[in-house]
Design a protein around this motif. Structure first.
Motif, PDB file in Angstrom:
ATOM      1  N   ALA A  79       0.856  -1.201   0.000  1.00  0.00           N
ATOM      2  CA  ALA A  79       0.000   0.000   0.000  1.00  0.00           C
ATOM      3  C   ALA A  79       0.887   1.244   0.000  1.00  0.00           C
ATOM      4  CB  ALA A  79      -0.867  -0.009   1.253  1.00  0.00           C
ATOM      5  N   PHE A  80       0.465   2.258  -0.711  1.00  0.00           N
ATOM      6  CA  PHE A  80       1.172   3.547  -0.723  1.00  0.00           C
ATOM      7  C   PHE A  80       0.227   4.642  -0.221  1.00  0.00           C
ATOM      8  CE2 PHE A  80       3.957   1.244  -3.562  1.00  0.00           C
ATOM      9  CZ  PHE A  80       5.205   1.759  -3.258  1.00  0.00           C
ATOM     10  N   PRO A  81       0.157   4.855   1.088  1.00  0.00           N
ATOM     11  CA  PRO A  81      -0.809   5.832   1.593  1.00  0.00           C
ATOM     12  C   PRO A  81      -0.423   7.285   1.285  1.00  0.00           C
ATOM     13  CG  PRO A  81       0.447   4.888   3.395  1.00  0.00           C
ATOM     14  CD  PRO A  81       0.927   4.220   2.154  1.00  0.00           C
ATOM     15  N   GLY A  82       0.824   7.528   0.892  1.00  0.00           N
ATOM     16  CA  GLY A  82       1.216   8.885   0.496  1.00  0.00           C
ATOM     17  C   GLY A  82       1.535   9.816   1.651  1.00  0.00           C
ATOM     18  N   HIS A  83       1.559   9.315   2.870  1.00  0.00           N
ATOM     19  CA  HIS A  83       1.907  10.187   4.001  1.00  0.00           C
ATOM     20  C   HIS A  83       2.453   9.354   5.156  1.00  0.00           C
ATOM     21  CE1 HIS A  83      -1.695   8.549   5.889  1.00  0.00           C
ATOM     22  NE2 HIS A  83      -2.324   8.795   4.752  1.00  0.00           N
ATOM     23  N   MET A  84       3.221  10.006   6.003  1.00  0.00           N
ATOM     24  CA  MET A  84       3.593   9.454   7.308  1.00  0.00           C
ATOM     25  C   MET A  84       3.383  10.592   8.305  1.00  0.00           C
ATOM     26  SD  MET A  84       7.002   7.134   6.746  1.00  0.00           S
ATOM     27  CE  MET A  84       7.255   6.641   8.453  1.00  0.00           C
ATOM     28  N   THR A  85       3.614  10.315   9.570  1.00  0.00           N
ATOM     29  CA  THR A  85       3.402  11.375  10.559  1.00  0.00           C
ATOM     30  C   THR A  85       4.666  11.561  11.378  1.00  0.00           C
ATOM     31  OG1 THR A  85       1.004  11.188  10.671  1.00  0.00           O
ATOM     32  CG2 THR A  85       2.096  11.890  12.680  1.00  0.00           C
ATOM     33  N   VAL A  86       4.981  12.830  11.624  1.00  0.00           N
ATOM     34  CA  VAL A  86       6.089  13.132  12.534  1.00  0.00           C
ATOM     35  C   VAL A  86       5.467  13.408  13.896  1.00  0.00           C
ATOM     36  CG1 VAL A  86       7.982  14.724  13.046  1.00  0.00           C
ATOM     37  CG2 VAL A  86       7.440  14.146  10.663  1.00  0.00           C
ATOM     38  N   ARG A  87       5.960  12.733  14.924  1.00  0.00           N
ATOM     39  CA  ARG A  87       5.378  12.896  16.260  1.00  0.00           C
ATOM     40  C   ARG A  87       6.388  13.562  17.195  1.00  0.00           C
ATOM     41  NH1 ARG A  87       0.949  10.939  19.373  1.00  0.00           N
ATOM     42  NH2 ARG A  87       0.100  10.096  17.439  1.00  0.00           N
ATOM     43  N   MET A  88       5.857  14.533  17.947  1.00  0.00           N
ATOM     44  CA  MET A  88       6.692  15.292  18.886  1.00  0.00           C
ATOM     45  C   MET A  88       6.620  14.643  20.276  1.00  0.00           C
ATOM     46  SD  MET A  88       7.507  17.679  16.947  1.00  0.00           S
ATOM     47  CE  MET A  88       6.968  18.099  15.330  1.00  0.00           C
ATOM     48  N   PRO A  89       7.657  14.864  21.104  1.00  0.00           N
ATOM     49  CA  PRO A  89       7.536  14.409  22.491  1.00  0.00           C
ATOM     50  C   PRO A  89       6.288  15.048  23.100  1.00  0.00           C
ATOM     51  CG  PRO A  89       9.756  15.216  22.032  1.00  0.00           C
ATOM     52  CD  PRO A  89       8.934  15.536  20.826  1.00  0.00           C
ATOM     53  N   GLY A  90       5.540  14.286  23.869  1.00  0.00           N
ATOM     54  CA  GLY A  90       4.318  14.820  24.469  1.00  0.00           C
ATOM     55  C   GLY A  90       3.083  14.450  23.668  1.00  0.00           C
ATOM     56  N   GLY A  91       3.253  14.130  22.385  1.00  0.00           N
ATOM     57  CA  GLY A  91       2.108  13.614  21.641  1.00  0.00           C
ATOM     58  C   GLY A  91       1.670  14.422  20.441  1.00  0.00           C
ATOM     59  N   GLY A  92       2.180  15.653  20.261  1.00  0.00           N
ATOM     60  CA  GLY A  92       1.779  16.458  19.097  1.00  0.00           C
ATOM     61  C   GLY A  92       2.171  15.754  17.802  1.00  0.00           C
ATOM     62  N   THR A  93       1.386  15.978  16.752  1.00  0.00           N
ATOM     63  CA  THR A  93       1.709  15.318  15.484  1.00  0.00           C
ATOM     64  C   THR A  93       1.673  16.306  14.336  1.00  0.00           C
ATOM     65  OG1 THR A  93      -0.607  14.788  15.082  1.00  0.00           O
ATOM     66  CG2 THR A  93       0.728  13.081  16.130  1.00  0.00           C
ATOM     67  N   ARG A  94       2.387  15.929  13.289  1.00  0.00           N
ATOM     68  CA  ARG A  94       2.279  16.682  12.049  1.00  0.00           C
ATOM     69  C   ARG A  94       2.395  15.685  10.904  1.00  0.00           C
ATOM     70  NH1 ARG A  94       5.348  22.087  10.085  1.00  0.00           N
ATOM     71  NH2 ARG A  94       5.106  21.715   7.878  1.00  0.00           N
ATOM     72  N   ARG A  95       1.404  15.695  10.035  1.00  0.00           N
ATOM     73  CA  ARG A  95       1.415  14.742   8.932  1.00  0.00           C
ATOM     74  C   ARG A  95       2.414  15.213   7.881  1.00  0.00           C
ATOM     75  NH1 ARG A  95      -3.559  11.412   6.468  1.00  0.00           N
ATOM     76  NH2 ARG A  95      -3.280  10.395   8.453  1.00  0.00           N
ATOM     77  N   SER A  96       3.289  14.321   7.429  1.00  0.00           N
ATOM     78  CA  SER A  96       4.216  14.746   6.393  1.00  0.00           C
ATOM     79  C   SER A  96       3.930  13.932   5.145  1.00  0.00           C
ATOM     80  CB  SER A  96       5.663  14.565   6.846  1.00  0.00           C
ATOM     81  OG  SER A  96       6.017  13.232   6.788  1.00  0.00           O
ATOM     82  N   ALA A  97       3.620  14.658   4.070  1.00  0.00           N
ATOM     83  CA  ALA A  97       3.393  13.983   2.798  1.00  0.00           C
ATOM     84  C   ALA A  97       4.612  14.253   1.933  1.00  0.00           C
ATOM     85  CB  ALA A  97       2.129  14.510   2.148  1.00  0.00           C
ATOM     86  N   PHE A  98       4.708  13.546   0.814  1.00  0.00           N
ATOM     87  CA  PHE A  98       5.941  13.650   0.036  1.00  0.00           C
ATOM     88  C   PHE A  98       5.711  14.417  -1.255  1.00  0.00           C
ATOM     89  CE2 PHE A  98       5.703   9.883   2.617  1.00  0.00           C
ATOM     90  CZ  PHE A  98       6.767  10.091   3.464  1.00  0.00           C
ATOM     91  N   GLY A  99       4.520  14.902  -1.450  1.00  0.00           N
ATOM     92  CA  GLY A  99       4.241  15.711  -2.638  1.00  0.00           C
ATOM     93  C   GLY A  99       3.155  16.693  -2.280  1.00  0.00           C
ATOM     94  N   GLY A 100       2.599  17.362  -3.269  1.00  0.00           N
ATOM     95  CA  GLY A 100       1.470  18.259  -3.059  1.00  0.00           C
ATOM     96  C   GLY A 100       1.814  19.395  -2.113  1.00  0.00           C
TER      97      GLY A 100
END
Ligand SMILES: Cc1cc2nc3c(=O)[nH]c(=O)nc-3n(C[C@H](O)[C@H](O)[C@H](O)COP(=O)(O)OP(=O)(O)OC[C@H]3O[C@@H](n4cnc5c(N)ncnc54)[C@H](O)[C@@H]3O)c2cc1C
Length: 450
Positions: A79-100
């Protein structure tokens, strides 16, 4: 022709599959009791499960690996979902995609933890980096990736957020060890592939275990095509007569005659096998220059969900090496009623690998608890630690061009394996691309003889 393939990892499997598809008689010799090499599933009796030896991610440019999956009938399991997530200490997240949009934001320096003037510096350094990757200055192989980042003024915050992780992900090793030329070449390969296919680079994952993905379909094909697979067959030498390959000899002295041989063992096993091959000194030089890099993977069976937001998450500012967590429930569509399986990967794990299983599990759980609030009260039902001291190889400064071609000076003998010369580094795609080229060398030779 009777073709012998030495080594049953991805390079050997793909070689055997494609030689059989071309109508040749094939014997596959594997040192261990099972096929798969570095991409395998491992039974864990304590939890009655068969997890992988470590997460293997795909890049969208993996065309030879996809061709292999087509041959063995398992392409649908990636599967190629097109994104992964970067997670910060404490639980914050930011979705990182590779295009767009996300790719554009990254290009302008908008990365997690990169603020103020550093954004502008990041954008500027990234332009220089891409320019130098496309037109490499002559000194690029003389310095490490770390030194390269300093020369182009890449801010530390951007390195922490993205670039050090990219180097470790691409090269398998730390930026202060890997030659700058290696990630530069790989970036160019990625850009070229994205241009050819007109799709942004994306990362994918298997939705089944690695044996189902890589080995089971090949074994079925081997049975149908009459490929002979011999386990626990350790090759001691590739035999050469009058500059033509004559077969191989096993460590127990048995000689197996062959019209063609593909030698697909890892770089750290090749010494001694090719002593009869003219030019073997140069091939063996790769052994000195491509040094093994350890990966530690842990399959953590927990009593509850830790609340991951994505299938794969990169932990921002982990232990200084690339730390990733994989949600097997989501990836493999697992039933979580008995336990929740999370796999962690620590690349370039030089220090971690020496620790005990208990210590490694403690470190991983401490890490999960600091990034995932829901992991705070989690109990470990079982921890399966996989240490692989020889996972990938590092390519140090001054080693450009050291990887040998698949073609050898001996008629009927080709090399394959992730360490031979390809557009990729130590990857599944490198293994399969090397196999495609090795098979081409053998088939060219056979048509010249006709
Ligand atoms: C934990 C881990 C994570 C990884 N993550 C990724 C990833 O995310 N993405 C990616 O693309 N790549 C990844 N890789 C790298 C990838 O797995 C390898 O590059 C690839 O599988 C190498 O395949 P190969 O056939 O060249 O070598 P191998 O898989 O090592 O196969 C060589 C085979 O030769 C056999 N052999 C050795 N000597 C002899 C002998 N004398 N006689 C007979 N047989 C012999 C060995 O037993 C082995 O089965 C990862 C590797 C590991 C270990």
């Amino acid at each position: 022709m009777h073709c012998v393939v030495v080594g049953g990892g991805l390079a050997g499997l793909a070689s055997a599959v494609w030689l059989a598809e071309a109508g040749h008689r094939v014997t596959l010799l594997e040192r261990r009791g099972s096929l798969g090499g570095r991409t395998i599933a491992m039974p864990v009796a304590a939890v009655d499960d068969v997890p992988d030896n470590g997460q293997h991610v795909f890049a969208s440019g993996y065309q030879h690996l996809m061709r292999y999956l087509d041959s063995v009938g398992t392409r649908e399991h990636v599967a190629f979902p097109g994104h992964m997530t970067v997670r910060m200490p404490g639980g914050g997240t930011r979705r990182s995609a590779f295009g767009g949009v996300a790719g554009l934001r990254a290009a302008t320096g908008d990365l997690p933890g990169v603020t103020g003037l550093d954004r502008w510096r990041t954008a500027r350094a990234q332009v220089t980096l891409i320019r130098q990757a496309l037109r490499p200055p002559p000194w690029l192989d003389d310095i490490t990736a770390d030194e390269w980042f300093r020369r182009i003024g890449m801010p530390q915050s951007a390195r922490d957020a993205l670039w050090d992780g990219i180097v470790i992900g691409l090269t398998g090793d730390k930026p202060d060890i890997s030659s700058a030329k290696v990630p530069a070449d790989l970036l160019v390969t990625g850009i070229r592939r994205a241009r050819e296919t007109r799709t942004p680079i994306s990362i994918g994952y298997p939705t089944v275990d690695l044996d189902t993905l890589f080995v089971d379909g090949a074994e079925k094909l081997f049975a149908d095509a009459g490929v002979v697979v011999r386990h626990r067959a350790v090759v001691a030498s590739v035999d050469v007569l009058d500059d033509t390959v004559s077969g191989v000899t096993l460590t127990d002295g048995e000689h197996i005659p062959a019209d063609a041989v593909i030698c697909a063992v890892p770089v750290w096993n090749v010494r001694g096998l090719l002593d009869q091959v003219p030019g073997h000194e140069q091939i063996y030089a790769a052994v000195e220059n491509l040094t093994p890099v350890p990966i530690v993977s842990v399959n953590l069976y927990l009593d509850r969900s830790i609340g991951m937001a994505d299938w794969g998450e990169i932990l921002y500012g982990g232990e200084g090496v690339l730390e990733q967590v994989w949600d097997r429930q989501r990836m493999h569509d697992r039933d979580p009623s008995r336990h929740h399986l999370y796999s962690t990967t620590v690349s370039a794990a030089y220090e971690l690998i020496a620790k005990s299983n208990v210590e490694i599990t403690d470190i991983q759980m401490r890490m999960l608890r600091s990034y995932y609030p829901d992991a705070a009260g989690a109990t470990v039902i079982h921890s399966h630690v996989v240490r692989m001291p020889k996972s990938t190889f590092a390519q140090r400064p001054g080693s450009a061009g050291i990887r040998p071609d698949q073609r050898t000076e001996v008629k009927g003998l080709a090399l394959a394996g992730d360490w031979t010369r390809t557009d990729w580094t130590t990857t599944m795609e490198g293994a399969c691309q090397s196999a495609a080229r090795a098979v081409e060398v053998i088939l060219e030779g056979s048509s010249e003889d006709r």
